[in-house]
Design a protein around this motif. Structure first.
Motif, short mmCIF file in Angstrom:
data_model
loop_
_atom_site.label_atom_id
_atom_site.label_comp_id
_atom_site.label_asym_id
_atom_site.label_seq_id
_atom_site.Cartn_x
_atom_site.Cartn_y
_atom_site.Cartn_z
N ARG A 202 39.67 22.43 44.40
CA ARG A 202 39.62 23.69 43.62
C ARG A 202 39.40 23.43 42.13
N VAL A 203 39.28 22.13 41.76
CA VAL A 203 39.18 21.81 40.32
C VAL A 203 37.80 21.22 40.02
N ALA A 204 37.18 21.72 38.96
CA ALA A 204 35.89 21.17 38.54
C ALA A 204 35.93 20.77 37.08
N MET A 205 35.11 19.77 36.75
CA MET A 205 34.97 19.37 35.34
C MET A 205 33.49 19.41 34.99
N ASP A 206 33.17 20.12 33.94
CA ASP A 206 31.78 20.30 33.52
C ASP A 206 30.90 20.70 34.71
N GLY A 207 31.42 21.60 35.53
CA GLY A 207 30.62 22.18 36.61
C GLY A 207 30.60 21.36 37.89
N LYS B 289 35.14 20.10 30.24
CA LYS B 289 35.73 21.43 30.43
C LYS B 289 36.27 21.55 31.86
N ILE B 290 37.55 21.94 31.97
CA ILE B 290 38.18 22.03 33.30
C ILE B 290 38.20 23.48 33.77
N VAL B 291 37.86 23.65 35.04
CA VAL B 291 37.87 24.97 35.66
C VAL B 291 38.67 24.87 36.96
N GLU C 141 38.10 29.59 37.17
CA GLU C 141 38.60 30.09 35.88
C GLU C 141 38.75 28.92 34.91
N PRO C 142 38.16 29.03 33.72
CA PRO C 142 38.34 27.96 32.73
C PRO C 142 39.81 27.81 32.33
N VAL C 143 40.25 26.58 32.14
CA VAL C 143 41.65 26.33 31.75
C VAL C 143 41.66 25.81 30.32
N GLU C 144 42.52 26.41 29.49
CA GLU C 144 42.62 25.96 28.10
C GLU C 144 43.32 24.61 28.03
N ALA C 145 42.89 23.77 27.11
CA ALA C 145 43.55 22.47 26.95
C ALA C 145 45.02 22.70 26.63
N PRO C 146 45.96 22.03 27.35
CA PRO C 146 47.38 22.25 27.09
C PRO C 146 47.78 21.69 25.73
N PRO C 147 48.85 22.25 25.13
CA PRO C 147 49.29 21.74 23.84
C PRO C 147 49.88 20.33 23.98
N ASP C 148 49.91 19.58 22.87
CA ASP C 148 50.50 18.24 22.90
C ASP C 148 52.01 18.29 22.93
N GLY C 149 52.56 19.41 22.52
CA GLY C 149 54.02 19.53 22.47
C GLY C 149 54.44 20.92 22.87
N ILE C 150 55.76 21.12 22.85
CA ILE C 150 56.32 22.42 23.22
C ILE C 150 57.07 22.99 22.02
#
Ligand code: URA
Length: 239
Positions: free
Chosen positions: A28-33, A46-48, A52-61
């Motif tokens: 279910r996961v694609a990178m650059d198509g 780019k991860i989908v 649905e495109p997924v935003e890059a997660p933050p480095d911290g919380i």
């Protein structure tokens, strides 16, 4: 250094590392198509997920929790239920900690972050960040309670008296409703200061740190990320 796809997805909120592995393997996961089925693939594009495109997660919380009564600010499973159980698993995985713990029986505003400098600025007594509490107290309180809070109280077992604190007595119908402002955070501090003045805390809730109020629309048990403006408000009176 590029990160493994499963680790990246786990940080992005797709469950544990094991959940993320299973997700990748399910196709279910694609990178650059292009569909990726190897969890060890390096993230370089780019991860989908499910289209649905997924935003890059933050480095911290940087987050707040509206802590409900009954949960411990601890990571020890023996003390369950834990505040950790109310937060995404990724918080623990990234090493997020509490900036100023609340007792199990206390509710209210809790900052959870991986930012050690922020924890230090919010909790170090020299920084004087004000924490505001609302409490219901069983009295009677000593007549000089306000003055004693102002002057500092030498609590049993502590080397130094408390820093000057404020207590506003708001209403005395049944229990005594008070608002307390502290500039430090010692163990059970409000409860011990109130006890030193003859009262007993029945209910305790933290509703403000620095210039930041616990949002009215954040229900007990709810959490949210903090933006930079919110962090600046938390630190309003920290040098
Ligand atoms: N003071 C207390 O007594 N308990 C808390 O959780 C916070 C401040």
């Amino acid at each position: 250094m590029p990160e493994r796809l499963d680790a990246w997805l786990a940080r992005a909120g797709f469950g544990s590392r094991r959940d993320a592995k299973a997700l990748v393997k399910s196709g279910r996961v694609a990178m650059d198509g292009r569909t990726q089925s190897d969890p060890a693939t390096s993230v370089t594009g780019k991860i989908v997920v499910d289209g649905e495109p997924v935003e890059a997660p933050p480095d911290g919380i940087w987050a707040i929790l509206h802590k409900p009564v009954g949960y411990a600010c601890s990571h020890d499973p023996a003390e369950s239920p834990l505040v950790d159980e109310l937060l995404p698993e990724v918080f623990r995985r990234l090493g997020a900690e509490f900036a100023g713990r609340l007792d199990r029986e206390t509710s209210g505003l809790l900052v959870v972050t991986t930012d050690g400098a922020l924890i230090q600025r919010l909790t170090h007594p020299k920084r004087h960040v004000t924490k505001r509490y609302r409490a219901a107290i069983e009295g009677p309180l000593a007549p000089d309670t306000v003055a004693r809070f102002r002057a500092g109280i030498h609590l049993e077992g502590d080397d130094t008296p408390t820093l000057p604190a404020d207590i506003d007595i708001r209403a005395e119908s049944g229990s005594i409703e008070v608002v307390v402002r502290l500039r430090e955070g010692r163990y059970h501090q409000v409860r011990r200061m109130v006890a030193a003045c003859g009262g007993k805390v029945l209910k305790l809730h933290r509703d403000r740190i620095g210039g930041f109020d616990l949002p009215d629309d954040l229900a007990p048990g709810g959490w949210r990320h903090l933006d930079e403006e919110a962090i600046a408000r938390l630190l309003k009176d920290a040098p």
